[in-house]
Design a protein around this motif. Structure first.
Motif, short mmCIF file in Angstrom:
data_model
loop_
_atom_site.label_atom_id
_atom_site.label_comp_id
_atom_site.label_asym_id
_atom_site.label_seq_id
_atom_site.Cartn_x
_atom_site.Cartn_y
_atom_site.Cartn_z
N PRO A 199 0.81 -1.22 0.00
CA PRO A 199 0.00 0.00 0.00
C PRO A 199 0.85 1.26 0.00
N THR A 258 2.35 4.88 -4.61
CA THR A 258 1.38 5.93 -4.86
C THR A 258 0.25 5.41 -5.74
N PRO A 259 -1.00 5.58 -5.34
CA PRO A 259 -2.12 5.06 -6.13
C PRO A 259 -2.21 5.72 -7.51
N ASP A 260 -2.71 4.96 -8.47
CA ASP A 260 -2.87 5.49 -9.82
C ASP A 260 -3.82 6.69 -9.84
N SER A 261 -4.78 6.73 -8.92
CA SER A 261 -5.72 7.85 -8.90
C SER A 261 -5.00 9.17 -8.63
#
Length: 261
Positions: free
Chosen positions: A56, A59-62
Motif C-alpha cells: 500500500p 502511490t495510487p494510480d488515482s
C-alpha cells in the motif's frame, strides 16, 4: 514501511495521503517488513524493492492521474524529473506531459533496478535528494510521497536542489493531502505511527526517518518560497472533498522565476 538519503523515495507516505493497511499476496511478509524497519532507510528499500509495487506504500494510480491531468493544463513541458522516484510510478505522469526525456533519481539501488526494468527508455540516477547533481536540466520536476523521509531541517536542501535543477520558468509539482480530522482513525493512526518511529529512532541505529505529520502545507509553502519559488496550489477535486467541502488533496505548483531578480 518506507525510505531516505541518496534521492529518497517517500513511498510509504503517499502523496499526502495515509496508508491503507492492505497488502497484495505478492507483497512482503510481516517478517520482511520488520527486517526493513530495523534497517537503514537505504538498505530497507533495497530489500523491499522487488515487492514494493505490491504494497500500500506505492502511490495510487488515482493520485498519479489527477496530477497528470492538472499538469496537462500547465504544460506541455520538455525535460522531466521525478525526485525520489522509487520503482518509477511517477514516470507515467512525466511521460504524459513531457515532450523530451524523463529522468528518475533515487538513493536506493534496489528501487532503481526495478524502475529501470519497468521503464528502460528513461534515464536513472542514483543520488541523494538533499544534494541533487543537476543544474538547470529540467522544465518540470515532480515528487510523490517522499516528504515523510525528510526532517523539516532537511527540506531547505531538498527544495534548493530542485530549484537549481530546474530551468528558469520551470515547475515543481507536489501533491499534498489535507490532514485527517481529529476524530478520524487516520489522525490517531498517523499520530501513533510517528510516535512509534520517534521511539524506534531514539533507541535503535541506524535511524529510519519516516513521519506522516511533519509536512503541513503552510510549512511547505514557506520552505519553497525561501528556496526561491513562487507558490500556488491547485485543488485535485477528482480525489474528493472533506466534510467541510475543502479538497482532500491539493497540488502544490512551485515555479522558478524566469527573472532571477
Amino acid at each position: 514501511m518506507p525510505t531516505r538519503a541518496t534521492a529518497r523515495k517517500g513511498c510509504g507516505e503517499g502523496p499526502g495521503r495515509y496508508p491503507r493497511l492492505v497488502f497484495s499476496p505478492q507483497g512482503p511478509s510481516l517478517r520482511e517488513l520488520c527486517v526493513q524497519a530495523f534497517s537503514s532507510v537505504e538498505r530497507g528499500y533495497d530489500l523491499l524493492a522487488p515487492k514494493f509495487d505490491h504494497t500500500p506504500f506505492r502511490t495510487p494510480d488515482s493520485y498519479l492521474g489527477a496530477t497528470a491531468d492538472a499538469l496537462s493544463d500547465l504544460g506541455p513541458f520538455d525535460q522531466g524529473l521525478d525526485v525520489c522516484c522509487g520503482t518509477g510510478a511517477g514516470m507515467a505522469v512525466l511521460r504524459s506531459v513531457c515532450r523530451g526525456g524523463i529522468t528518475g533519481v533515487d538513493f536506493s539501488a534496489g528501487m532503481l533496478a526495478q524502475a529501470r526494468s519497468a521503464h528502460p527508455d528513461a534515464t536513472w540516477v542514483q543520488a541523494d535528494a538533499r544534494a541533487l547533481p543537476f543544474t538547470e536540466n529540467f522544465n518540470l520536476a515532480v515528487s510523490f510521497g517522499a516528504l515523510g523521509h525528510f526532517l523539516p531541517t532537511e527540506r531547505p536542501a531538498l527544495f534548493e536542489g530542485i530549484h537549481r535543477a530546474l530551468r528558469p520558468g520551470g515547475l515543481f509539482a507536489l501533491p499534498v493531502g489535507a490532514p485527517p480530522p481529529l476524530t478520524s482513525v487516520a489522525h490517531w493512526a498517523t499520530l501513533g505511527f510517528d510516535l512509534t518511529m520517534r521511539v524506534r529512532n531514539a533507541l535503535w541505529r541506524p535511524p529510519f526517518v519516516m513521519y506522516y505529520r511533519t509536512s503541513p502545507l503552510p510549512a511547505l509553502r514557506d520552505d519553497l518560497m525561501a528556496a526561491g519559488f513562487t507558490v500556488t496550489t491547485v485543488a485535485l477535486t477528482v480525489l474528493g472533498s472533506r466534510r467541510d467541502g475543502s479538497p482532500r488533496c491539493r497540488l502544490i505548483v512551485a515555479r522558478k522565476p524566469t527573472d532571477p531578480h
